[in-house]
Write a protein that holds these residues in place. Structure first.
Motif, PDB file in Angstrom:
ATOM      1  N   GLY A  75      15.027   8.487   0.199  1.00  0.00           N
ATOM      2  CA  GLY A  75      14.544   7.683   1.312  1.00  0.00           C
ATOM      3  C   GLY A  75      13.429   6.728   0.957  1.00  0.00           C
ATOM      4  O   GLY A  75      12.699   6.257   1.833  1.00  0.00           O
ATOM      5  N   VAL A  76      13.290   6.384  -0.333  1.00  0.00           N
ATOM      6  CA  VAL A  76      12.242   5.454  -0.762  1.00  0.00           C
ATOM      7  C   VAL A  76      12.663   4.032  -0.398  1.00  0.00           C
ATOM      8  O   VAL A  76      13.845   3.671  -0.482  1.00  0.00           O
ATOM      9  CB  VAL A  76      12.013   5.575  -2.282  1.00  0.00           C
ATOM     10  CG1 VAL A  76      10.916   4.622  -2.733  1.00  0.00           C
ATOM     11  CG2 VAL A  76      11.647   7.000  -2.649  1.00  0.00           C
ATOM     12  N   ASP A  77      11.733   3.211   0.041  1.00  0.00           N
ATOM     13  CA  ASP A  77      12.010   1.831   0.442  1.00  0.00           C
ATOM     14  C   ASP A  77      12.214   0.967  -0.802  1.00  0.00           C
ATOM     15  O   ASP A  77      11.276   0.670  -1.536  1.00  0.00           O
ATOM     16  CB  ASP A  77      10.844   1.284   1.276  1.00  0.00           C
ATOM     17  CG  ASP A  77      11.172  -0.061   1.924  1.00  0.00           C
ATOM     18  OD1 ASP A  77      11.780  -0.908   1.261  1.00  0.00           O
ATOM     19  OD2 ASP A  77      10.800  -0.247   3.098  1.00  0.00           O
ATOM     20  N   TYR A  78      13.462   0.539  -1.025  1.00  0.00           N
ATOM     21  CA  TYR A  78      13.776  -0.264  -2.212  1.00  0.00           C
ATOM     22  C   TYR A  78      13.027  -1.592  -2.188  1.00  0.00           C
ATOM     23  O   TYR A  78      12.484  -2.030  -3.197  1.00  0.00           O
ATOM     24  CB  TYR A  78      15.286  -0.519  -2.282  1.00  0.00           C
ATOM     25  CG  TYR A  78      15.671  -1.540  -3.327  1.00  0.00           C
ATOM     26  CD1 TYR A  78      15.792  -1.175  -4.663  1.00  0.00           C
ATOM     27  CD2 TYR A  78      15.898  -2.874  -2.993  1.00  0.00           C
ATOM     28  CE1 TYR A  78      16.133  -2.108  -5.629  1.00  0.00           C
ATOM     29  CE2 TYR A  78      16.235  -3.813  -3.940  1.00  0.00           C
ATOM     30  CZ  TYR A  78      16.358  -3.421  -5.253  1.00  0.00           C
ATOM     31  OH  TYR A  78      16.680  -4.361  -6.209  1.00  0.00           O
ATOM     32  N   GLY A  79      13.017  -2.252  -1.030  1.00  0.00           N
ATOM     33  CA  GLY A  79      12.386  -3.559  -0.939  1.00  0.00           C
ATOM     34  C   GLY A  79      10.918  -3.549  -1.326  1.00  0.00           C
ATOM     35  O   GLY A  79      10.434  -4.462  -1.988  1.00  0.00           O
TER      36      GLY A  79
END
Length: 395
Positions: A135-139
């Motif tokens: 669930g890490v924010d790629y952006g």
């Protein structure tokens, strides 16, 4: 993003460590894109030779990108693959210091930048694993690449105001070292997570099936043409500004402004697409490219070039975002990887060809050669117009 509690926890500081990788990787681009052609000129290469030193490895890197992905999938871990490419890349680049003629510079720097670029598929795969499984924010991780790029533009320009042109080589080498160091702090995903990713990966279909969709054919070609029109600017923009008397600090600022505007466009891209649609984004980007290359040969002064550089948000970022949005909607999930490969292949080959052509054009016409790039976005508008007439039921 909802994360399955059955999955193991994310490695400590996953997002921070990935952000460091993206920052280190694009630090190299941030120094090399504006200044590497200037260093080659300082080594005595002609405009045509400079263009070929940039273009030939660029085409080779496009062809080698799938090889990098293939190797990354078969190494013990993604971070191992990244180290496998980045460490030799820096060492090979270091050997170019003693080169002073065309062929050694072509071979050594070309090999170094090719090895460097082959690390990116493994880095992207590792980051996307974090996004899917933890669930890490790629952006937010990827954003640090743009920040590092802009910082490198300004920082290297400021240092070149105090140091000779030959210092560019050591700036680029230092960036290679930093990128390699970032590779050694990367997280390693647990074996259980990688096994789940491998098992859930859909079976790939042949890439040619992606091109069978009229929307994809038109959009990929139009996008490649607009982005490829940046070739002469990427190759000779800094050299041109030097000829007008701008300092390295000012030139670095010109490059940094373009990236800052790109980041802002990315940040607002979702709202823009909802309001005007992805095809309009690409169309506006093509028109912006025509305006940009029309005005660039004029001496607009510092403020004028800063304003002109802001068009990068449209001529590059708007086209990139619009293309990705259309591909996501038009291409089934199991074909997404092939679609991205086609985008890289078509766009990369157009860019490499135009970079090679920009050398003779700049040697013959100087700054007026930038205007020859207008042909590409005009062709892109023609491709989109034909698509609208022949295939109006666009996704």
């Amino acid at each position: 993003m909802t994360v399955d509690p059955a999955f193991p926890a994310a490695p400590p500081h996953f997002a921070l460590r990935m952000s460091a990788f993206f920052g280190g990787f694009f630090l190299i681009h941030g120094v090399a894109l504006p200044w590497f052609p200037v260093w080659l000129q300082g080594r005595g290469l002609t405009d045509v030779e400079i263009a070929s030193v940039l273009a030939i490895p660029m085409a080779f890197r496009v062809l080698m990108a799938p090889v990098g992905g293939f190797i990354a999938d078969r190494t013990p871990s993604r971070r191992f693959a990244i180290r496998l490419f980045l460490v030799p890349a820096g060492l090979v680049f270091l050997t170019a210091w003693t080169a002073s003629t065309y062929l050694p510079l072509l071979l050594l720097t070309g090999a170094a930048f090719t090895l460097m670029q082959m690390a990116m598929p493994a880095g992207e795969a590792l980051a996307l694993t974090g996004a899917r499984r933890f669930g890490v924010d790629y952006g937010r991780m990827r954003l640090w690449g743009s920040v590092a790029f802009a910082a490198a533009n300004v920082g290297s320009g400021a240092m070149l105001g105090l140091l000779p042109i030959e210092a560019i080589f050591w700036f680029i080498f230092a960036a290679f070292v930093i990128a390699a160091m970032a590779g050694f702090v990367l997280p390693r995903t647990p074996k259980a997570v990688r096994a789940i990713d491998d098992a859930s990966r859909p079976e790939e279909r042949p890439a040619w099936k992606v091109l069978g969709h009229p929307n994809v054919m038109a959009v990929v070609l139009a996008s490649g043409l607009v982005l490829g029109s940046h070739a002469a600017f990427y190759s000779f923009g800094s050299i041109y500004w030097q000829s007008l008397g701008f300092s390295p600090v000012e030139i670095g600022g010109f490059w940094a402004v373009s990236i800052a505007c790109e980041v802002l466009l990315f940040a607002w891209s979702g709202a823009l697409i909802r309001r005007i649609g992805p095809y309009a984004m690409i169309t506006i980007g093509a028109v912006a490219a025509i305006l940009r290359w029309t005005l660039l040969p004029w001496d607009l002064g510092g403020a004028g070039f800063l304003a002109l550089q802001s068009l990068h948000a449209l001529s590059f970022a708007a086209v990139f975002v619009g293309t990705q949005f259309i591909i996501v909607r038009a291409v089934p999930e199991e074909m997404a990887g092939s679609a991205q490969s086609i985008i890289v292949l078509v766009g990369g080959l157009i860019m490499a060809g135009m970079v090679a052509l920009s050398g003779p054009l700049y040697a013959a016409f100087g700054a007026d050669s930038f205007r020859t790039m207008i042909v590409l976005p005009v062709m892109a508008l023609g491709v989109l117009a034909v698509q609208r007439l022949v295939y109006p039921e666009r996704a």
